[in-house]
Design a protein around this motif. Structure first.
Motif, PDB file in Angstrom:
ATOM      1  N   ASP A   1       5.453  40.762  19.132  1.00  0.00           N
ATOM      2  CA  ASP A   1       4.142  41.393  19.233  1.00  0.00           C
ATOM      3  C   ASP A   1       3.690  41.895  17.858  1.00  0.00           C
ATOM      4  N   ALA A   2       2.716  41.186  17.262  1.00  0.00           N
ATOM      5  CA  ALA A   2       2.236  41.569  15.935  1.00  0.00           C
ATOM      6  C   ALA A   2       1.546  42.936  15.962  1.00  0.00           C
ATOM      7  N   LYS A   3       0.930  43.294  17.110  1.00  0.00           N
ATOM      8  CA  LYS A   3       0.222  44.577  17.203  1.00  0.00           C
ATOM      9  C   LYS A   3       1.180  45.756  17.073  1.00  0.00           C
ATOM     10  N   LEU A   4       2.428  45.552  17.483  1.00  0.00           N
ATOM     11  CA  LEU A   4       3.411  46.628  17.431  1.00  0.00           C
ATOM     12  C   LEU A   4       3.707  47.038  15.996  1.00  0.00           C
ATOM     13  N   LEU A   5       3.487  46.114  15.061  1.00  0.00           N
ATOM     14  CA  LEU A   5       3.787  46.402  13.658  1.00  0.00           C
ATOM     15  C   LEU A   5       2.741  47.298  13.009  1.00  0.00           C
TER      16      LEU A   5
ATOM     17  N   ASN B   1      12.501  49.598   8.233  1.00  0.00           N
ATOM     18  CA  ASN B   1      13.644  48.816   8.703  1.00  0.00           C
ATOM     19  C   ASN B   1      14.061  49.165  10.132  1.00  0.00           C
ATOM     20  N   GLN B   2      13.073  49.431  10.956  1.00  0.00           N
ATOM     21  CA  GLN B   2      13.369  49.741  12.350  1.00  0.00           C
ATOM     22  C   GLN B   2      12.885  48.635  13.287  1.00  0.00           C
ATOM     23  N   ILE B   3      12.112  47.707  12.773  1.00  0.00           N
ATOM     24  CA  ILE B   3      11.525  46.667  13.614  1.00  0.00           C
ATOM     25  C   ILE B   3      11.554  45.337  12.882  1.00  0.00           C
ATOM     26  N   TYR B   4      11.763  44.256  13.668  1.00  0.00           N
ATOM     27  CA  TYR B   4      11.742  42.918  13.097  1.00  0.00           C
ATOM     28  C   TYR B   4      10.967  42.001  14.036  1.00  0.00           C
ATOM     29  N   ARG B   5      10.012  41.283  13.486  1.00  0.00           N
ATOM     30  CA  ARG B   5       9.213  40.352  14.285  1.00  0.00           C
ATOM     31  C   ARG B   5       9.860  38.976  14.244  1.00  0.00           C
ATOM     32  N   VAL B   6      10.268  38.496  15.434  1.00  0.00           N
ATOM     33  CA  VAL B   6      10.919  37.202  15.557  1.00  0.00           C
ATOM     34  C   VAL B   6       9.881  36.098  15.397  1.00  0.00           C
ATOM     35  N   LYS B   7      10.159  35.133  14.551  1.00  0.00           N
ATOM     36  CA  LYS B   7       9.181  34.076  14.267  1.00  0.00           C
ATOM     37  C   LYS B   7       9.308  32.902  15.239  1.00  0.00           C
TER      38      LYS B   7
END
Length: 528
Positions: A409-413, A421-427
């Motif tokens: 979810d791009a909106k979460l970023l 360094n708490q979140i990573y967006r899976v591609k």
């Protein structure tokens, strides 16, 4: 290992890709199927929009699942009465199929099924209008929304509780009504790319196919209710229990019925592989047979229609007024969002940050399948505490448990309260590719002794010592059923210490073991 919780998946056997209308056997089959179907399931796919759009997305694929009428299916080569057609709108000339679709949408002899199909219709109408097929589509009738019939007629009622008003996903409805798993992994894939993969075709076909399966459950329920009410109010007609074949052999049956059946059978013979495609065109002028009594009653009692207004044809724009941001500020924010999905380390479990060195992840609902894959290779992968968590709840859970939040979810970023360094967006889109991506990004060490060391259901650890068959049977009493075929195989059973789920070695364990070994070997080679 097997937890006896694996559900069947929907895999339609009759899938036809329609990419042209000129001398196309698949297109002729679509025409024939529409002429011999009283119920169709509809769905559409388009390339997902990652940024704010001021126009509607272009629909790339239209799925039409046809339930072929029983009186004609026996004359075809197929053993299935559900045929799914994938109409490739990115390749087909839209003007050549526009009138056919328009007629189908408003045909009184075809009941259309959808799952919140109004949005799909808006996008379809925009797509056809942009290519000169004006005025697009503005009506679907008769129509039944699976969401509506599930909420009001199929949803199981809990004693003493109010019915839930939450809108459930199609996957959830399939799981409850059909006991099948409907994967949504490819929902956000790029549907504009060609050729479509086999997985995309199966996914798209399953979405339309399951609408007919759910409707069949609803139709059976309605028939039972009608039958019960008749039993208590009036005597049954002597011919009510007779089937079609019994009625046709009665001496007083109208000759027209037999003649119609014979004509339909002869038309179907033309569709066999031995007949040239050109001969199929002879049956295309036939009209869809009128709806039966059962369907007519359902439509009169529960039928709806989708009617698009002029306002529906225009993309919604935000009416909120606020300060206008400078172009520099917008560019900076866009870059910030783009970069925040890339991992730069170190993770919260790193010893330099006071962590214990054990990788821990929190997978949101968009990558829930990835959580099970990570558990299979021994990685601690939790899921949200609540079914529909707010973004702040996800972040708080990740921070409290020292986990990295995985999402697509791009909106979460965009939230300001995110910690570095708490979140990573899976591609990646597919679960296996997502697993490889996470292993490589976070430099995870996958070893054979860790494979299947975690419960795929709850993320708990297994007991240290395996159970014998006798111990497993005792532990499963009143909780889980162990198939009888396993008793003579001298297998070892493992029990989750948190949820008490029992597991045993089978083909799925062997495939998981192979997957883990392959990854361990691959990343050893990459790292030298």
């Amino acid at each position: 290992m097997d937890s006896h919780e694996t559900k069947k998946t929907i895999k339609p056997e009759e899938i036809h890709l329609v990419s042209t209308t000129e001398d196309s056997k698949e297109f002729n089959l679509l025409l024939w199927a529409l002429n011999h179907s009283s119920v169709v399931g509809l769905d559409a796919e388009w390339k997902p929009c990652r940024t704010k759009q001021y126009s509607f997305p272009t629909v790339s694929l239209l799925q039409i699942a046809c339930r072929i009428n029983h009186e004609v299916i026996e004359y075809t080569d197929s053993q299935n009465n559900i045929w799914v057609f994938l109409v490739d709108l990115s390749l087909i000339t839209l003007s050549s199929i526009y009138q056919l679709l328009r007629d189908m949408f408003i045909s009184p002899d075809i009941l259309k099924l959808g799952f919140r199909f109004k949005q799909d219709l808006v996008y379809l109408s925009s797509t056809f209008s942009s290519q000169g097929s004006n005025p697009g589509f503005d009506k679907v009738e008769p129509y039944l929304d699976i969401t509506s019939i599930y909420q009001h007629h199929l949803q199981e009622k809990q004693p003493g509780r109010k019915m839930s008003k939450d809108m459930k996903s199609l996957a959830t409805v399939c799981e409850e009504m059909l006991s099948v798993s409907l994967s949504k992994d490819l929902q956000c894939s790029d549907w504009s790319l060609r050729p479509l993969t086999e997985d995309q075709k199966t996914y798209a076909a399953a979405d339309a196919h399951c609408l007919l399966e759910i409707f069949a459950v609803f139709q059976e329920k309605v028939l039972k209710e009608v039958s019960t009410s008749r039993d208590t109010t009036e005597p049954r007609n002597a011919n009510a229990l007779l089937g079609l074949k019994e009625i046709l052999v009665m001496p007083d049956v109208c000759d027209n019925v037999l003649r119609l059946k014979f004509c339909q059978a002869s038309d179907i013979v033309r569709l066999t592989p031995f007949s040239p495609v050109s001969s199929i065109s002879k049956v295309l002028c036939m009209k869809t047979a009128p709806l039966g009594v059962s369907l007519s009653n359902i439509i009169s009692r529960y039928g709806e229609r989708i009617l698009l207004k002029e306002s529906d044809r225009k993309p919604k724009t935000s009416k909120r007024k606020g300060k206008r941001q400078s172009s520099t500020g917008l560019t900076y924010k866009a870059k910030l969002i783009e970069c925040s999905g890339d991992w730069q380390g170190p993770p919260p479990w790193d010893s330099s940050l006071g962590g214990d060195g054990c990788p821990k992840f929190l997978c949101d609902v968009m990558v829930e399948g990835l959580a099970k894959h990570l558990r299979c290779v021994g990685v601690d992968a939790a899921t949200p505490c609540s079914r529909k968590p707010e973004p702040r709840q996800l972040v708080d859970q990740a921070q409290k448990e020292k986990r990295v939040l995985l999402t697509r979810d791009a909106k979460l970023l965009r939230h300001d309260y995110l910690i570095r360094n708490q979140i990573y967006r899976v591609k990646s889109l597919l679960k296996n590719d997502q697993l490889l991506e996470v292993i490589e990004t976070f430099d995870l060490k996958i070893s054979e002794n860790k494979l299947m060391s975690r419960c795929t259901k709850c993320n708990g650890n297994f007991i240290q010592k395996p159970l014998t068959t006798e111990e497993a049977v005792e532990a499963a009493k009143g909780f889980q059923v162990i198939p009888n075929c396993l008793f003579n195989k001298n297998l070892e059973f493992w029990k989750c210490m948190d949820c008490n789920q029992l597991y045993w070695e089978d083909k799925s364990f062997q495939s998981t073991s192979y997957l883990g070994k392959t990854m361990a070997y691959k990343f050893r080679n990459i790292r030298g």
